[in-house]
Design a protein around this motif. Structure first.
Motif, PDB file in Angstrom:
ATOM      1  N   VAL A 209       0.837  -1.202   0.000  1.00 26.35           N
ATOM      2  CA  VAL A 209       0.000   0.000   0.000  1.00 26.35           C
ATOM      3  C   VAL A 209       0.871   1.252   0.000  1.00 26.35           C
ATOM      4  N   ARG A 210       1.927   1.260   0.801  1.00 23.64           N
ATOM      5  CA  ARG A 210       2.834   2.419   0.831  1.00 23.64           C
ATOM      6  C   ARG A 210       3.369   2.726  -0.563  1.00 23.64           C
ATOM      7  N   ARG A 211       3.832   1.693  -1.245  1.00 18.84           N
ATOM      8  CA  ARG A 211       4.387   1.900  -2.580  1.00 18.84           C
ATOM      9  C   ARG A 211       3.297   2.330  -3.564  1.00 18.84           C
ATOM     10  N   ALA A 212       2.112   1.775  -3.414  1.00 24.12           N
ATOM     11  CA  ALA A 212       1.027   2.096  -4.343  1.00 24.12           C
ATOM     12  C   ALA A 212       0.571   3.553  -4.213  1.00 24.12           C
ATOM     13  N   ILE A 213       0.605   4.107  -2.998  1.00 26.12           N
ATOM     14  CA  ILE A 213       0.184   5.506  -2.838  1.00 26.12           C
ATOM     15  C   ILE A 213       1.330   6.473  -3.108  1.00 26.12           C
ATOM     16  N   GLY A 214       2.526   5.945  -3.338  1.00 26.47           N
ATOM     17  CA  GLY A 214       3.653   6.796  -3.709  1.00 26.47           C
ATOM     18  C   GLY A 214       4.366   7.454  -2.552  1.00 26.47           C
ATOM     19  N   ALA A 215       4.290   6.883  -1.351  1.00 25.50           N
ATOM     20  CA  ALA A 215       4.972   7.462  -0.184  1.00 25.50           C
ATOM     21  C   ALA A 215       6.347   6.818  -0.008  1.00 25.50           C
ATOM     22  N   GLU A 216       7.381   7.648   0.024  1.00 27.49           N
ATOM     23  CA  GLU A 216       8.723   7.114   0.241  1.00 27.49           C
ATOM     24  C   GLU A 216       8.913   6.659   1.676  1.00 27.49           C
ATOM     25  N   GLN A 217       8.312   7.381   2.618  1.00 22.87           N
ATOM     26  CA  GLN A 217       8.404   7.024   4.023  1.00 22.87           C
ATOM     27  C   GLN A 217       7.042   7.193   4.689  1.00 22.87           C
ATOM     28  N   VAL A 218       6.859   6.461   5.793  1.00 20.42           N
ATOM     29  CA  VAL A 218       5.628   6.563   6.572  1.00 20.42           C
ATOM     30  C   VAL A 218       5.968   6.661   8.047  1.00 20.42           C
ATOM     31  N   ASN A 219       5.021   7.190   8.810  1.00 23.11           N
ATOM     32  CA  ASN A 219       5.088   7.206  10.265  1.00 23.11           C
ATOM     33  C   ASN A 219       4.107   6.160  10.781  1.00 23.11           C
ATOM     34  N   LEU A 220       4.574   5.248  11.596  1.00 24.57           N
ATOM     35  CA  LEU A 220       3.740   4.152  12.084  1.00 24.57           C
ATOM     36  C   LEU A 220       3.278   4.436  13.507  1.00 24.57           C
ATOM     37  N   VAL A 221       1.979   4.346  13.736  1.00 22.03           N
ATOM     38  CA  VAL A 221       1.414   4.505  15.072  1.00 22.03           C
ATOM     39  C   VAL A 221       0.669   3.226  15.410  1.00 22.03           C
ATOM     40  N   GLY A 222       1.271   2.412  16.281  1.00 24.84           N
ATOM     41  CA  GLY A 222       0.674   1.143  16.660  1.00 24.84           C
ATOM     42  C   GLY A 222       0.175   1.176  18.088  1.00 24.84           C
TER      43      GLY A 222
END
Length: 517
Positions: A209-222
């Motif tokens: 999903v990250r690659r499909a939306i075009g985001a190089e980096q994400v912030n994860l909140v678990g």
């Protein structure tokens, strides 16, 4: 509550809400539903134009939850991924995704926030509305992406409906648990290969999903089980991880099969001490732990048949109150110390022969639990990743929960298909990725020592232990402000946590009207 439903809730959902439970299940048919025109609108409706985020086409929708005052306007989509990545042309899973667009008028940052729900078994899309106020400031600059983990929500939900049965047929034996799991697995296997609904599979989905939306980096909140997902993602995809927030975490290195009994007893000792140290509470209600032991002993010897008023319908119903029912209720209340302040009063009333309130509350919470957790997905995760640690321990025999959970789960996992787990799955997360780790002082399932262990290998990590708090603490006190600052700067060590000193311990209930003035 019927016998089979009791088995599922006590042995799996209560147990393997492994990392926690909040009653955040949505109103049926609301979370992620497309926005529709009013019934009074006349004339033809124009085709809905999708909005592209990278390669995924989104359309407007509304998200709602009983824990949220208002519905959230969002964009929703599905994204197909292989169920078995070794067979890319085989069965596909349509991942349910919601995109909450940044609300501010200023610069929109390129690294979105991925919220990871607990359980295992909760839906991110359905859970998030209750937490949206915590993200208010974060959302001014960043999008929030919600992906229902495979097997939850609308991502090929794996949930078996418990068949009807009578309380008198209650059977918590391992044989009965295994038979229930066998039936559930056979039913779900008609639409899913249960071996491919593990945390590792979910990590691959998130990165797709990250690659499909075009985001190089994400912030994860678990939150809760979501902290396992966050740690595993950061381990596998460090370059794609800008920051991680771990609220009520468990260490990668920990097998979770028999942690429940001891952690609950430790938390109850802290929570019940609030009454024991209060002269008025101790005078009226005695020693809460001693009273609880008396109640459990009484009910183990002679379960009580009684009438109670259903908390949802108001109708009078018949039921059987058992020791296992009380233990499950005590555990659920212990997640929320403000609510657990009522436990000494409830237990004292029951020992005086007034069982109705305990029964009504246990029925209400067990119903919420079944609705909130996808038990099939839950079993696919824990049976693949934690089965080896499900062992009976002599030292747990006299705890509130005893060995019911590990013995019940081990029996169910004998019948459940198991997925592959990477050889380094239980290696501690060792990374320079900035990390904010949060723990509640009174957490009955992921105590502060777990957070202490995790930050040892996080070069840029910092732990905050929140006074008097239970499980899932990101919304407590000034924590939303600190959370926002962390997401902005990705520097946990620079945070000034003095504002958390204002958190107060909850007061125990002397009566059903509340604490003594």
């Amino acid at each position: 509550m019927n016998s089979r439903k009791t088995r599922l809730i006590l042995a799996v959902a209560v147990a393997a809400a492994i990392f926690g439970y909040k009653a955040l299940n949505p109103k049926p048919g609301t979370a992620g539903e497309p926005a529709t025109a009013s019934d009074s609108a006349a004339g033809p409706v124009a085709p809905v134009q999708p909005v592209m985020l990278g390669q995924i086409a989104f359309t407007s929708c509304s998200l709602s939850s009983p824990m949220a005052k208002e519905s959230l306007e969002a964009m929703c989509a599905t994204y197909a991924v292989p169920e078995d990545r070794a067979k890319p042309e085989g069965r596909k899973i349509a991942l349910n995704i919601a995109w909450l667009q940044a609300t501010g008028k200023g610069e929109r940052m390129p690294d979105p926030v991925f919220f990871l729900a607990g359980g295992p078994g909760q839906s991110a899309v359905e859970t998030f509305p209750g937490l949206d106020p915590v993200f208010k400031e974060v959302r001014k600059q960043r999008d929030v992406i919600l992906v229902d983990q495979r097997g939850t929500g609308k991502s090929n939900l794996l949930s078996c409906k418990a068949p009807d049965g009578g309380d008198d047929a209650f059977d918590p034996s391992p044989e009965a648990m295994q038979a229930q799991a066998t039936t559930c697995a056979a039913e779900l296997s008609k639409k899913a290969d249960l071996r491919h609904y593990t945390t590792t599979d979910a990590i691959a989905d998130l990165d797709a999903v990250r690659r499909a939306i075009g985001a190089e980096q994400v912030n994860l909140v678990g939150v809760s089980y979501g902290t396992r997902v966050a740690q595993q993602y950061a381990m596998r995809h460090p370059a794609a991880t800008r920051s991680i927030v771990l609220d009520s975490p468990v260490p990668n290195a920990l097998g979770l099969g028999n942690i429940f009994a001891r952690n609950l007893d430790d938390a109850l000792a802290l929570q019940f001490a609030l009454c024991s140290k209060d002269p008025a509470c101790k005078d009226k209600l005695g020693d809460p732990r001693a009273e609880l032991d008396v109640l459990l002993t009484t009910l183990r010897a002679n379960p009580v048949q009684l009438q109670y008023r259903d908390a949802s319908s108001g109708e009078m119903k018949q039921g059987t109150l058992r020791a296992e029912t009380v233990a499950g209720l005590v555990r659920m209340y212990a997640y929320m110390p403000l609510a657990s302040g009522l436990l000494p009063k409830l237990i004292h009333e029951a020992n005086a022969g007034r069982y109705e309130n305990l029964m009504a509350l246990s029925k209400m919470m067990s119903g919420d639990m079944q609705d909130a957790m996808a038990m099939g997905m839950q079993l696919s995760v824990i049976c693949s990743e934690d089965a080896n640690s499900m062992v009976v321990r002599e030292e747990d025999a006299n705890t509130v929960l005893g060995n019911l959970m590990p013995s019940g789960m081990a029996a169910m996992c004998k019948a459940w298909p198991k997925g592959a787990v990477p050889a380094d799955f239980n290696q501690p997360l060792a990374t320079k990725v900035p990390a904010l780790v949060l723990a509640g002082e009174f957490d009955p399932v992921t105590p502060p020592r777990y957070g202490e262990e995790i930050v040892k290998s996080l070069a840029n990590g910092r732990l905050f232990v929140l006074r008097g708090q239970g499980h899932s603490v990101i919304g407590a006190g000034c924590m939303p402000k600190l959370f926002t600052q962390f997401i902005e700067k990705a520097d946990a060590k620079a945070l000034d946590g003095k504002c958390l000193d204002t958190l107060a311990y909850p007061s125990p209930f002397i009566s059903f009207n509340g604490a003594q003035p």
